[in-house]
Design an enzyme around this catalytic site. Structure first.
Site: not given
Lengths: 595, 446
Positions: A350, A521-523
């Protein structure tokens, strides 16, 4: 010698959103399902008991719901010339642990996807020409369209109990002047709940956004605007804006989670079994590596156990899905030198920037201690391809928003730039500004590149002796260009509020990835879906091209990062994949797409 | 993959194991199973963690502990050798095959009115639809001379009615009559909801016996079983038929939530009953005349809500309420639809005896997870963080706000309950078994 359990029709690795959705869908199809969750059992009670859960030290600072990096983590380096080191303290991203997974600790922003982002490469090539996409940027199409996914977005929102305002429903304009998003694609139905109320900070953002000519809308949130019962009969309470969402178990039954919205129904299902504290080591394959036979896991007592199954669902966190594929030999590992291989390819993240605005101490009581994780007001004027990228020379877009999720006492004090970090001036500023500030984010999309990728670390191993996953990752010129553009556009909103001071947090040119400060935590990516087995690990139904009885739902399937938060698309894709298993695969087990 | 597909195919054509052998009438077994649900036999005849109907559940009585018996068709330790007459003698007459009288923990005074036709279905089910379990019965833990059984025969002759098939009163609506049959008979609602006399006998076994019938009990195991009569003071007059049917079926409605001993009744018995029977039960209860015919319907009063909204916490217990209860039950006491029950106007919080309300504040409560309503919404316990005085204050606040007409409560009442063994009843010890986790499965062959 591993103990062998009775064979199940389906074994699911990980019990977050994707695991829970698959378990529900596949038990509905009459299959027996065993779900294995590496972390402990968690539920609203006792983990979300009021008032014990309102504990910032335990949950936010000591990270109770997150992965234990002493057992298992990733290693990180910026480029192939470096030696990667283990991510020993959680910072930039927070992988969850335990029943519910990220679905238990998430905040609740529940967006769909901009249709353009599902066919990003094709769209950019069509509108801007092939040369617009920089060398080394490996963005791809998902291989599925918004129209195909729409029914699954709709159903997932009904399961989650999402609060929001439609812009159009079946082509009919319904959301003008009511908080709808004019850039949103058409919907088959309204949100199940009306939007939540807006905080003072969101109202200020909304007005300022109008003033500068943008199009503010109410952020759809999986925090309820009222009590709700979902299609599974699972009940939710109403959100009371307590501000303990992200990182916490919601005590009000009002933040959607697998534990709250799906697990109660699964508990009534005799064909379903959930085993917590079951850490999966690998997927077992037949000798020719064409078919999975089940998984091997370690239980809480350290016993190695084999769970045979006819279908294996990898529903772990993004990078754990990729790691399990690499450890098990499912699909060809990606090689950044040749660009060949698919597992580990297109790892993306992100691209965030933040502006804080501070007001006079008599102006705008923003009550930052209240909030809800998914609540706020956003604009999509610069998301996806909602503006002409031609003159600007970068790929990607970004929604902007005030998403006041509650500032808590330990971490919550933010002072205007120039304030000392301690002492009496710090205290005076905190007293003056704590209740008169707001924060807005540009929640930028992030693209995939040839040399941002995942593979197995040659040195470091986890507590079970298995190689850790290695991230090779850094920010690129396109990322910096995009985020500066976004911050300039968002600053106009901040300035229209006439604040006393603003603080802009944006990556400077040449900034390297910093593992210490939290971003999101947007992997994404690493086990991506697509239309060609040479460039994707999964077909459009999230089925492994190589091992047809392995399905891999999750953001690991995204070929690049979205402007929006990923959960909405993750849930819709999982329902889409489950439907394909139910309606096609069970009748005729084999590849659902011929390569 | 073939295995998966054949398993799927099998799943669709699999027949109940019993169908493979020629044997008893499946319809009759099914009917008996349903009636056993209506009678909630499993609740008492199954120990915590034990096999269904194998007995062994301890039950405290004033003279010592007795244990429920094995009623599976095991020939050695269960009732496998019972003839229909033996079975009928135990269930409806309270006399064991061996000839001694049963402790009236077995509600045979209520079962006395079950029809012979239904008894035969029950017998068929217990003989052919229940998995036999070899599990010897436990002796009662009652010291001599109290352990002598002959006084039970005297009790039986004094208090148990004559065994006779239920006959509705002349002109009774057939739906109401069905409800009366279920409530007074198999449902044995009066076992908890009717006050008991000096010899622990229910003061009334049917409405014909007078207004004590289902008029609410003294605390049993720390809970007051409320009045089920159509009364505004402590009864059910406030709720309509649809609301009450939903409550019985799912343990919840827009403004109600089940708690205490009733939780298990919903979980093990009522959730399995047909909508027709639940409607009949409610329609019958609604015919029960009020004990307090002059008690007016609940009248809402907004004074306390307005005080709380203004931040005025001067009323006794208001601050404790705001800090502990308000998030879910709200300053207006109305709670949130289906999720968190209303306190304002709710007769269960206003009963003369405040035991239930104190108990739930101390220990919390948990909605049962049911097929039709799977969410186990939990009210956490507050006993660990509130003093006796704080509990008394908040309970008083709830009982006297928003137009509620309950009386004040003092700290001694809380202390008494906190220190009493009664308060430790969790419900888990009355028949929560594997059986309850698999409600859809026929409990018989496995």
């Amino acid at each position: 010698m591993a103990k062998v359990m009775q064979k199940a029709d389906v074994v699911i690795v990980g019990f977050g959103w994707t695991g829970a959705i698959m378990a529900k869908e596949l038990t509905e199809a009459g299959l027996s399902v065993v779900a294995l969750e590496r972390g402990p059992m968690r539920d609203t009670y006792p983990d979300g008991s009021y008032p014990q859960v309102i504990d910032e030290l335990t949950y936010s600072i000591r990270r109770k719901l997150f992965a234990d990096t002493s057992k298992e983590t990733v290693t990180i380096r910026h480029n192939v010339s470096q030696t990667a080191l283990p991510y020993r303290q959680l910072g930039a991203f927070l992988p969850g642990d335990g029943v519910g997974g990220a679905g238990l600790h998430w905040s609740g922003v529940h967006l769909r996807v901009d249709p353009v982002e599902l066919r990003l490469r094709s769209h950019y090539e069509e509108r801007y020409g092939k040369n617009f996409i920089p060398d080394g940027m490996t963005i791809q199409d998902f291989g599925v369209t918004y129209e195909e996914l729409e029914p699954y977005f709709d159903f997932a929102e009904k399961v989650f109990g999402t609060s929001g305002q439609a812009w159009t429903v079946k082509g009919e304009l319904v959301g003008k002047g009511k908080g709808g998003n004019p850039f949103a694609p058409d919907r088959s139905d309204h949100f199940p709940l009306t939007p939540q109320k807006n905080t003072v900070s969101a109202q200020l953002f909304q007005k300022a956004a109008w003033d500068v000519g943008y199009h503010p809308y109410d952020l759809p949130s999986a925090n309820t605007s009222g009590p709700y019962t979902n299609p599974y009969g699972c009940q939710m309470g109403p959100c009371n804006f307590c501000g303990y969402c992200s990182g916490y178990v919601c005590y009000m039954y009002s933040k959607s989670s697998p534990n709250l919205n799906i697990l109660p129904a699964l508990r009534q299902e005799p064909k379903f079994e959930l085993r917590a504290d079951a850490h999966v080591l690998k997927v077992n394959l037949t000798d020719d590596k064409k078919l999975a036979t089940g998984v091997t896991y370690v239980d809480a007592q350290g016993n190695e156990i084999e769970q045979p199954a006819d279908i294996v669902i990898l529903g772990a966190f993004q990078f754990n899905n990729v790691r399990l594929m690499l450890l098990s030999g499912i699909g060809k590992p990606y090689d950044p030198k040749t660009g060949e291989g698919v597992v580990g390819k297109n790892f993306a993240y992100q691209n965030m920037a933040t502006i804080k605005a501070y007001f006079d101490k008599d102006q705008h009581f923003t009550n930052p201690f209240i909030g809800a994780g998914g609540n706020g007001v956003a604009v999509d004027d610069f998301n996806a391809d909602n503006f002409d990228h031609g003159p600007h020379g970068f790929v990607g877009g970004s929604p902007f928003w005030v998403n006041q999720a509650g500032t808590r006492p330990i971490a919550g004090v933010s002072n205007p730039p120039g304030t000392p970090n301690w002492g009496s001036q710090w205290k005076a500023a905190a007293a003056d500004y704590y209740n008169h500030q707001l924060s807005m984010d540009a929640h930028g999309a992030h693209q995939s590149y040839r040399d941002n990728y995942l593979d197995l670390d040659p040195t470091y191993k986890d507590a079970y002796g298995m190689p850790l996953l290695r991230m090779t990752f850094d920010w690129k010129e396109n990322d910096i260009k995009m985020t500066h553009f976004m911050v300039d556009k968002m600053k106009r909103i901040a300035e229209a509020m006439n604040p006393k001071a603003i603080n802009v947090q944006v990556k400077a040119p040449g900034t390297h990835f910093n593992t210490v400060s939290y971003q999101t935590t947007h992997l994404n990516g690493g086990a991506i879906m697509g239309t060609d087995p040479k460039t994707s690990a999964l077909n459009r139904y999230l089925q492994s091209w190589d091992v047809h009885n392995v399905f891999v739902p999750g953001a690991s399937a995204f070929p690049q990062g979205l402007g929006y938060n990923p959960t909405g698309l993750v849930a819709a894709l999982t329902y889409w994949s489950a439907r394909a298993i139910r309606e096609q695969y069970l009748k005729n087990p084999g590849p659902l797409v011929q390569a | 993959m073939k295995a998966l597909i054949s398993a799927l195919a099998l799943g669709f054509i699999a027949l109940p194991a019993f169908a493979q052998e020629a044997g008893p009438d499946q319809e009759l077994i099914k009917k008996g199973e349903y009636l056993a649900r209506a009678g909630d036999c499993v609740a008492c005849h199954t120990a915590a963690g034990g096999k269904p109907f194998a007995g062994g559940l301890p039950m405290g009585t004033p003279i010592g502990t007795i244990y429920s018996t094995n009623i599976t068709p095991d020939k050695e330790t269960g009732i496998g050798n019972y003839s229909f007459e033996d079975f009928d003698k135990a269930v409806r007459h309270g006399i064991a095959k061996e000839g001694y009288s049963l402790y009236p923990a077995m509600p045979y005074p209520s079962y006395a009115r079950v029809t012979e036709e239904d008894m035969r279905a029950l017998y068929t089910y217990f003989m052919h639809g229940v998995q036999p379990v070899t599990q010897p019965n436990q002796d009662v833990a009652i010291p001599w001379p109290l352990s002598m059984r002959w006084p039970l025969a005297v009790w039986r002759k004094l208090f148990a009615p004559e065994v006779a098939d239920f006959k509705p009163a002349q002109g009774m609506d057939p739906v109401v009559a069905r409800g009366a049959y279920l409530v007074e008979g198999l449902g044995h609602c009066g076992a908890c909801h009717t006050p008991r006399g000096i010899a622990m006998q229910e003061k009334a076994l049917s409405d014909a016996d007078g207004k004590d019938f289902l008029a609410g009990s003294a605390p049993l195991e720390g809970w007051v079983a409320k009045s089920l009569r159509n009364d505004h003071k402590e009864g059910i007059a406030r709720w309509d038929e649809a609301q009450l049917v939903e409550f019985l079926k799912t343990g919840r409605s827009d403004d109600m939530a089940v708690f205490g001993g009733m939780t298990q009744v919903v979980e093990h018995s009522l959730q399995y009953m047909s909508d027709e029977d639940l409607t009949a039960i409610v329609r019958y209860l609604k015919t029960l005349s009020p004990v307090h015919p002059d008690a007016p319907p609940y009248q809402r009063n907004n004074a306390v809500s307005e005080m709380l909204v203004k931040g005025d916490e001067s009323k006794r217990g208001a601050a404790v309420y705001i800090d502990n209860c308000n998030a879910c039950h709200r300053s207006d006491g109305l709670g949130y639809t289906r999720a968190f029950p209303a306190l304002a106007g709710n007769t269960v919080v206003q009963t003369e005896d405040p035991t239930s309300l104190i108990h739930i504040v101390l220990e919390g409560g948990k909605l049962p997870g049911l097929k039709s309503a799977p969410s186990t919404i939990v009210m956490p316990a507050f006993g660990w963080r509130l003093s006796d005085q704080q509990v008394a204050d908040v309970v008083t606040f709830i009982r006297t706000s928003w137009g509620n007409k309950g009386g004040p409560v003092d700290a001694d009442a809380v202390a008494k309950l906190r220190n009493s063994e009664n308060r430790t009843t969790s419900g888990d010890d009355i028949g929560q078994t594997a059986y309850s986790n698999q409600p859809e499965q026929n409990p018989a062959p496995r």
